[in-house]
Design a protein around this motif. Structure first.
Motif, short mmCIF file in Angstrom:
data_model
loop_
_atom_site.label_atom_id
_atom_site.label_comp_id
_atom_site.label_asym_id
_atom_site.label_seq_id
_atom_site.Cartn_x
_atom_site.Cartn_y
_atom_site.Cartn_z
N GLU A 166 -0.39 5.25 0.33
CA GLU A 166 -0.19 5.96 1.59
C GLU A 166 0.92 7.00 1.53
OE1 GLU A 166 0.14 3.27 4.85
OE2 GLU A 166 -1.99 2.76 4.74
N LYS A 214 2.66 2.51 12.07
CA LYS A 214 1.26 2.49 12.49
C LYS A 214 1.14 2.48 14.02
CE LYS A 214 0.10 2.23 8.21
NZ LYS A 214 -0.50 3.39 7.54
N ASN A 268 -5.97 5.29 14.53
CA ASN A 268 -5.23 4.24 13.84
C ASN A 268 -5.12 2.98 14.70
OD1 ASN A 268 -1.97 3.30 13.02
ND2 ASN A 268 -3.61 3.36 11.49
N TRP A 295 0.82 -1.21 0.00
CA TRP A 295 0.00 0.00 0.00
C TRP A 295 0.86 1.27 0.00
CZ3 TRP A 295 -5.18 -0.26 3.08
CH2 TRP A 295 -5.79 -1.51 2.85
#
Length: 277
Positions: free
Chosen positions: A155, A161, A167, A151
């Motif tokens: 992103e 993260k 999140n 991804w």
């Protein structure tokens, strides 16, 4: 054609790894080739044929360069080179996201053509239906949440993260979705340590950390990173257990000097008639 394959041994199964939850940590490294698989097989529980092969061996900027043909070919090589470890092959980007039917077909191709023991795909709630369908088709699945390399373009880069409440909630939801869909384990990548630890406590399936937490149920590294073959920036979460890039460079330099000085090949490296010896 004869094959110098390792002596057959009983394989570690996904079910056995699932049963390791909370027990002896699961040892995992990537491998993409027959010789590396042979070297790793006695020491690891799980070999991951990662889509990182696109970067490590094929020179792509990210893992999006991996293709189905690439993953199948490297999966076959690793299966030939291993006899003990559970082998998991990554499903490349574009092979499973669009429809459940495509996901099952892609997983089935990898499973059938490589003989591997499971496939891995990235995402949580977004791919829960795909995971469930692949598992229903009889193919074990390893999940992957947290930082998702496939991804990276969506992103805008590699982003750790678990930094915000929003999140964190999304990560917990992804973890629960992967488990509920039937995955036997899940990789947690690039995630703040307390969050990764909490996910590991929360789930009944093993977690495999990479840039996550020592409290995960296992750890994985890219083999080239672990042995110091990475020539660009080494990620923060990597520990280099050797520095092979220096050894390879020194060997190449010594070989080049011998060739230019006509010191190689020496007589012992040549096939010389006995009457000329």
């Amino acid at each position: 054609m004869a094959s110098d394959a390792p002596v057959a041994a009983r394989r570690i199964t996904p079910a056995e790894l699932l049963a390791r939850k909370g027990g002896v940590p699961i040892v995992c490294l990537t491998a993409y080739t027959y010789p590396i698989a042979r070297l790793l097989d006695p020491h690891v529980d799980l070999i991951l044929v990662g889509d990182s092969v696109a970067m490590v061996l094929h020179g792509h900027a990210n893992t999006l360069g991996a293709t189905m043909d690439m993953m199948v070919a490297h999966g076959q090589a690793v299966m030939r080179g291993s006899a003990r470890a559970c082998v998991v092959v990554d499903m490349p980007a574009g092979s499973y996201e669009d429809t459940v039917a495509n996901a099952v077909a892609s997983a089935q191709r990898i499973f059938d053509e490589t003989g591997c023991h499971a496939v891995k795909l990235e995402g949580g709630t977004a791919v829960a239906a795909q995971i469930a369908a692949i598992v229903a088709a009889g193919i074990p699945v390893m999940g992957h949440i947290g930082l998702l390399p496939q991804w990276v373009e969506k992103e805008g880069g590699y982003k750790i993260k678990g930094r915000s409440d929003e999140n964190i909630a999304a990560l917990l939801a992804d973890a629960r979705a992967v488990e509920a869909a039937g995955a036997f384990s899940v990789v947690i990548e690039g995630t703040m340590e307390p969050v990764a630890a909490e996910i590991s406590r929360m789930l009944a399936i093993p977690t495999i950390g990479i840039g996550a937490s020592s409290r995960c149920d296992g750890q994985v590294l890219v083999i080239d990173d672990a042995v110091g073959l990475t020539v660009d920036r080494v990620p923060k979460f990597v520990k280099e257990y050797a520095h092979l890039r220096d050894i390879v460079a020194e060997a190449a330099a010594a070989y080049a000097a011998d060739v230019r000085n006509r010191a190689f090949p020496a007589p012992e490296h040549l096939f010389i008639p006995k009457d000329k010896a």
